[in-house]
Design a protein around this motif. Sequence first.
Motif, short mmCIF file in Angstrom:
data_model
loop_
_atom_site.label_atom_id
_atom_site.label_comp_id
_atom_site.label_asym_id
_atom_site.label_seq_id
_atom_site.Cartn_x
_atom_site.Cartn_y
_atom_site.Cartn_z
N UNK A 68 0.83 -1.21 0.00
CA UNK A 68 0.00 0.00 0.00
C UNK A 68 0.87 1.26 0.00
N UNK A 69 1.98 1.22 0.74
CA UNK A 69 2.89 2.36 0.78
C UNK A 69 4.31 1.88 1.02
N UNK A 70 5.31 2.48 0.34
CA UNK A 70 6.70 2.04 0.53
C UNK A 70 7.16 2.07 1.98
N UNK A 71 6.62 2.98 2.78
CA UNK A 71 7.04 3.08 4.17
C UNK A 71 6.56 1.90 5.01
N UNK A 72 5.56 1.16 4.53
CA UNK A 72 5.08 -0.03 5.25
C UNK A 72 6.08 -1.19 5.16
N UNK A 73 7.07 -1.05 4.27
CA UNK A 73 8.06 -2.10 4.08
C UNK A 73 8.82 -2.39 5.38
N UNK A 74 8.95 -1.39 6.25
CA UNK A 74 9.68 -1.56 7.50
C UNK A 74 9.03 -2.58 8.43
#
Length: 501
Positions: free
Chosen positions: A148-154
């Motif tokens: 959904x968002x690249x920052x959720x990759x963490x």
Amino acid sequence: MALPREPRQKMINIMYLVLTAILALNVSNEVIEAFKTVDKSLQGSSTNLGKATDDVYKSLEQKKNDAQYREQAAKWAPKADQVKVLSAEVYKYLDGLKDELKKGSGLKEDGSFKEDNLDASTRIFETAKRGDELKKKLDDYKAAVIAVDPEFKQFEANFPVSTEGVIGKEGKKKDFTASYFHMTPTVAALTIISKFQNNVKNAENTLVNYAHSKIGSVQFVYDKFAAVVGQSSNYVMPGEKVTITAGVGAYSTAAQPQITIGGSGVPVNADGVATKEFTAEGGGEKSVTVNVAYTKPDGTKESKPFTIKYTVGTPGGAAVMLDKMNVFYIGVDNPITIGSPTGWDKTTVSMSGGTISGTGSKRVVRVSAIGNASITVTADGKPTTFSFRIKRIPDPIIKVGPSSGGRMQAVVFRGQQFVRADLENFDFEAKFSVTGGTVYFMNPGDRNVKQVSLTSGSLAGAGDYMKSLAPGSTVIFDNIRVVGPDGQPRTIQNPPGFSLY
């Protein structure tokens, strides 16, 4: 010779199957109850997570219309909505699996089914390949929400939803279906599905909270107005009622105030007002502390204490006034105040149903059995009898560390050494000791429930299981036994469960 042996071999095979079934039934009774306890806790945890996440969705919706946050909310609120839709879809799918599993185990109209059925889960998840389908659904869900968002990759490395198989006795990792559903009793399979639902709720909460953190703290709209603190009277006689009303001038229906009166929590009504009525006791000037905790518009917490004072008059005749409660409690000193219209040289005091000690107006009562007691005050030859009830001290609350159940960080729970019994909001100094109980441990990726019996409040005997706890683990306490000042053992109903994160 082949013909005579064949029927005999068939009989041996049948007897083996019957024996295996009997052995399975002997084991299943304890295991079934353990899984039902864990399943109930997991469902409760999922409900609480859902409510917390709903509050964040409401705040996101409000911020889309707030000029201060509109730009960031326009970016992150739709991402949270995507997570919501994806999570709801897989959660509903898991509910469907539960229904299918119950039907496969002989679901009846009254809702009952064969909880110890060992065939249904294997037939549905292995033979019909629903296990492969479930694994794909969960893996696809993880990939979809992370994308959904690249920052959720963490969050990918420690994502709450995992389809890793467990390590078997031979040291090899089993596949997903064999790990969770091969020859698994129906009640255990249902618990495993509840675990995945809890994982989904946990994942949704984590991602949505992160999206919200990119905008600002949760905001509350103050849409109700009410009085602050009031009392019905500031002068009463013993036995008359005193009513205290407390609230806040303005409050949000989404964040109602937390109010305590005299140390006890009091629920607020639809107008944000808490009301408590109690009987005036003792004599002279009295005071009650009222504390109002509320959430300010910026999301921060504030608490304000108030002291309510009133006077209790002394009757003209003889009187017995309990200084703390309107009953006597077993196992503790019950202080009372006795009033007499004549001097103490012309007054005698006697009691039935307990013992009374002391001189003058201040006395102490001790009781030992539930029932009734009476105190007779004879002043100048005229006896007056006062009747009272006798009760046991209320049950304590079972706690581990700072909490009486619910969510707790795994690292905090692992550091706890004791389970204890605290008596809260009680006017007497009374201590309880934990004398025994049972603890169930369930770790993510392990379908076996670990059970430890306690002989005291110490958790030392569960040390190995405590060390193995990780985010996603569940710990349930059951049949916790305690002993209080009255020396009588009791078992605490509804002891706590913990969902670790």
